[in-house]
Motif scaffolding. Sequence first.
Motif, PDB file in Angstrom:
ATOM      1  N   VAL A  46      -5.744 -18.858 -28.816  1.00 55.78           N
ATOM      2  CA  VAL A  46      -4.282 -19.032 -28.825  1.00 55.78           C
ATOM      3  C   VAL A  46      -3.591 -17.688 -29.057  1.00 55.78           C
ATOM      4  O   VAL A  46      -2.538 -17.412 -28.477  1.00 55.78           O
ATOM      5  CB  VAL A  46      -3.858 -20.085 -29.875  1.00 55.78           C
ATOM      6  CG1 VAL A  46      -2.350 -20.151 -30.020  1.00 55.78           C
ATOM      7  CG2 VAL A  46      -4.417 -21.452 -29.508  1.00 55.78           C
ATOM      8  N   TYR A  47      -4.189 -16.830 -29.886  1.00 57.84           N
ATOM      9  CA  TYR A  47      -3.621 -15.489 -30.072  1.00 57.84           C
ATOM     10  C   TYR A  47      -3.544 -14.764 -28.732  1.00 57.84           C
ATOM     11  O   TYR A  47      -2.555 -14.098 -28.427  1.00 57.84           O
ATOM     12  CB  TYR A  47      -4.464 -14.648 -31.039  1.00 57.84           C
ATOM     13  CG  TYR A  47      -4.660 -15.201 -32.433  1.00 57.84           C
ATOM     14  CD1 TYR A  47      -3.818 -16.162 -32.980  1.00 57.84           C
ATOM     15  CD2 TYR A  47      -5.718 -14.758 -33.217  1.00 57.84           C
ATOM     16  CE1 TYR A  47      -4.031 -16.660 -34.255  1.00 57.84           C
ATOM     17  CE2 TYR A  47      -5.926 -15.238 -34.502  1.00 57.84           C
ATOM     18  CZ  TYR A  47      -5.085 -16.187 -35.010  1.00 57.84           C
ATOM     19  OH  TYR A  47      -5.291 -16.664 -36.267  1.00 57.84           O
ATOM     20  N   GLY A  48      -4.594 -14.868 -27.940  1.00 57.74           N
ATOM     21  CA  GLY A  48      -4.603 -14.244 -26.615  1.00 57.74           C
ATOM     22  C   GLY A  48      -3.546 -14.836 -25.708  1.00 57.74           C
ATOM     23  O   GLY A  48      -2.878 -14.120 -24.949  1.00 57.74           O
ATOM     24  N   LEU A  49      -3.372 -16.142 -25.785  1.00 59.81           N
ATOM     25  CA  LEU A  49      -2.344 -16.815 -24.986  1.00 59.81           C
ATOM     26  C   LEU A  49      -0.945 -16.330 -25.374  1.00 59.81           C
ATOM     27  O   LEU A  49      -0.118 -16.042 -24.509  1.00 59.81           O
ATOM     28  CB  LEU A  49      -2.458 -18.328 -25.160  1.00 59.81           C
ATOM     29  CG  LEU A  49      -1.510 -19.195 -24.352  1.00 59.81           C
ATOM     30  CD1 LEU A  49      -1.730 -18.998 -22.858  1.00 59.81           C
ATOM     31  CD2 LEU A  49      -1.677 -20.663 -24.739  1.00 59.81           C
ATOM     32  N   VAL A  50      -0.708 -16.206 -26.663  1.00 59.60           N
ATOM     33  CA  VAL A  50       0.589 -15.709 -27.141  1.00 59.60           C
ATOM     34  C   VAL A  50       0.837 -14.293 -26.634  1.00 59.60           C
ATOM     35  O   VAL A  50       1.924 -13.975 -26.138  1.00 59.60           O
ATOM     36  CB  VAL A  50       0.660 -15.760 -28.693  1.00 59.60           C
ATOM     37  CG1 VAL A  50       1.839 -14.966 -29.230  1.00 59.60           C
ATOM     38  CG2 VAL A  50       0.704 -17.193 -29.174  1.00 59.60           C
ATOM     39  N   LEU A  51      -0.170 -13.452 -26.732  1.00 59.86           N
ATOM     40  CA  LEU A  51      -0.011 -12.080 -26.251  1.00 59.86           C
ATOM     41  C   LEU A  51       0.219 -12.034 -24.747  1.00 59.86           C
ATOM     42  O   LEU A  51       0.996 -11.206 -24.262  1.00 59.86           O
ATOM     43  CB  LEU A  51      -1.222 -11.230 -26.634  1.00 59.86           C
ATOM     44  CG  LEU A  51      -1.327 -10.883 -28.120  1.00 59.86           C
ATOM     45  CD1 LEU A  51      -2.626 -10.145 -28.405  1.00 59.86           C
ATOM     46  CD2 LEU A  51      -0.131 -10.053 -28.566  1.00 59.86           C
TER      47      LEU A  51
END
Length: 162
Positions: free
Chosen positions: A110-115
């Motif tokens: 999810v962190y990657g998706l946010v970025l």
Amino acid sequence: MITDRELHRGITTVKGIWFALFASLILYVIIAPLVFDSAELSFTQESYQTLRMSLYGFAVFTLIVTWLLRRYLLSAPPAKKPTNSQQHPAVARYLMVMMISMGMSEAIGVYGLVLYVLGKNSQDLYLLTLISAAAMMLYYPKKEEILALADRFASGKSRRST
């Protein structure tokens, strides 16, 4: 002792949850570029870099905490109070541990998706999703872990009753 039926039902449930969460990582990689490629968000480059470094730091922190928490929960003694659960205590414990481990591992993706949504950098999406997938592969459900928990729970009860 845990029966084969309880073991099979427990491992099937845990594997089902694992597959669903792992599949969501694949969906992030496929759908995010299709849906968010044309979205425009005003985010300064300096703010994005700060957020990026923070989320990569959180990813490392999440990996470490997940490993430590999983290890602690799997080695913790059985609950002293009986539960109303229909599941064997070892299966219930393993399910709880796996849900926590998988949820925390999923967070890295999810962190990657946010970025990706904020900075359109597919490298962040792919890298953090890959790290998340690797953590999930590391914690793939194993019958042996449930059996070890069941044995430990059974030996703990027999020691208390003597």
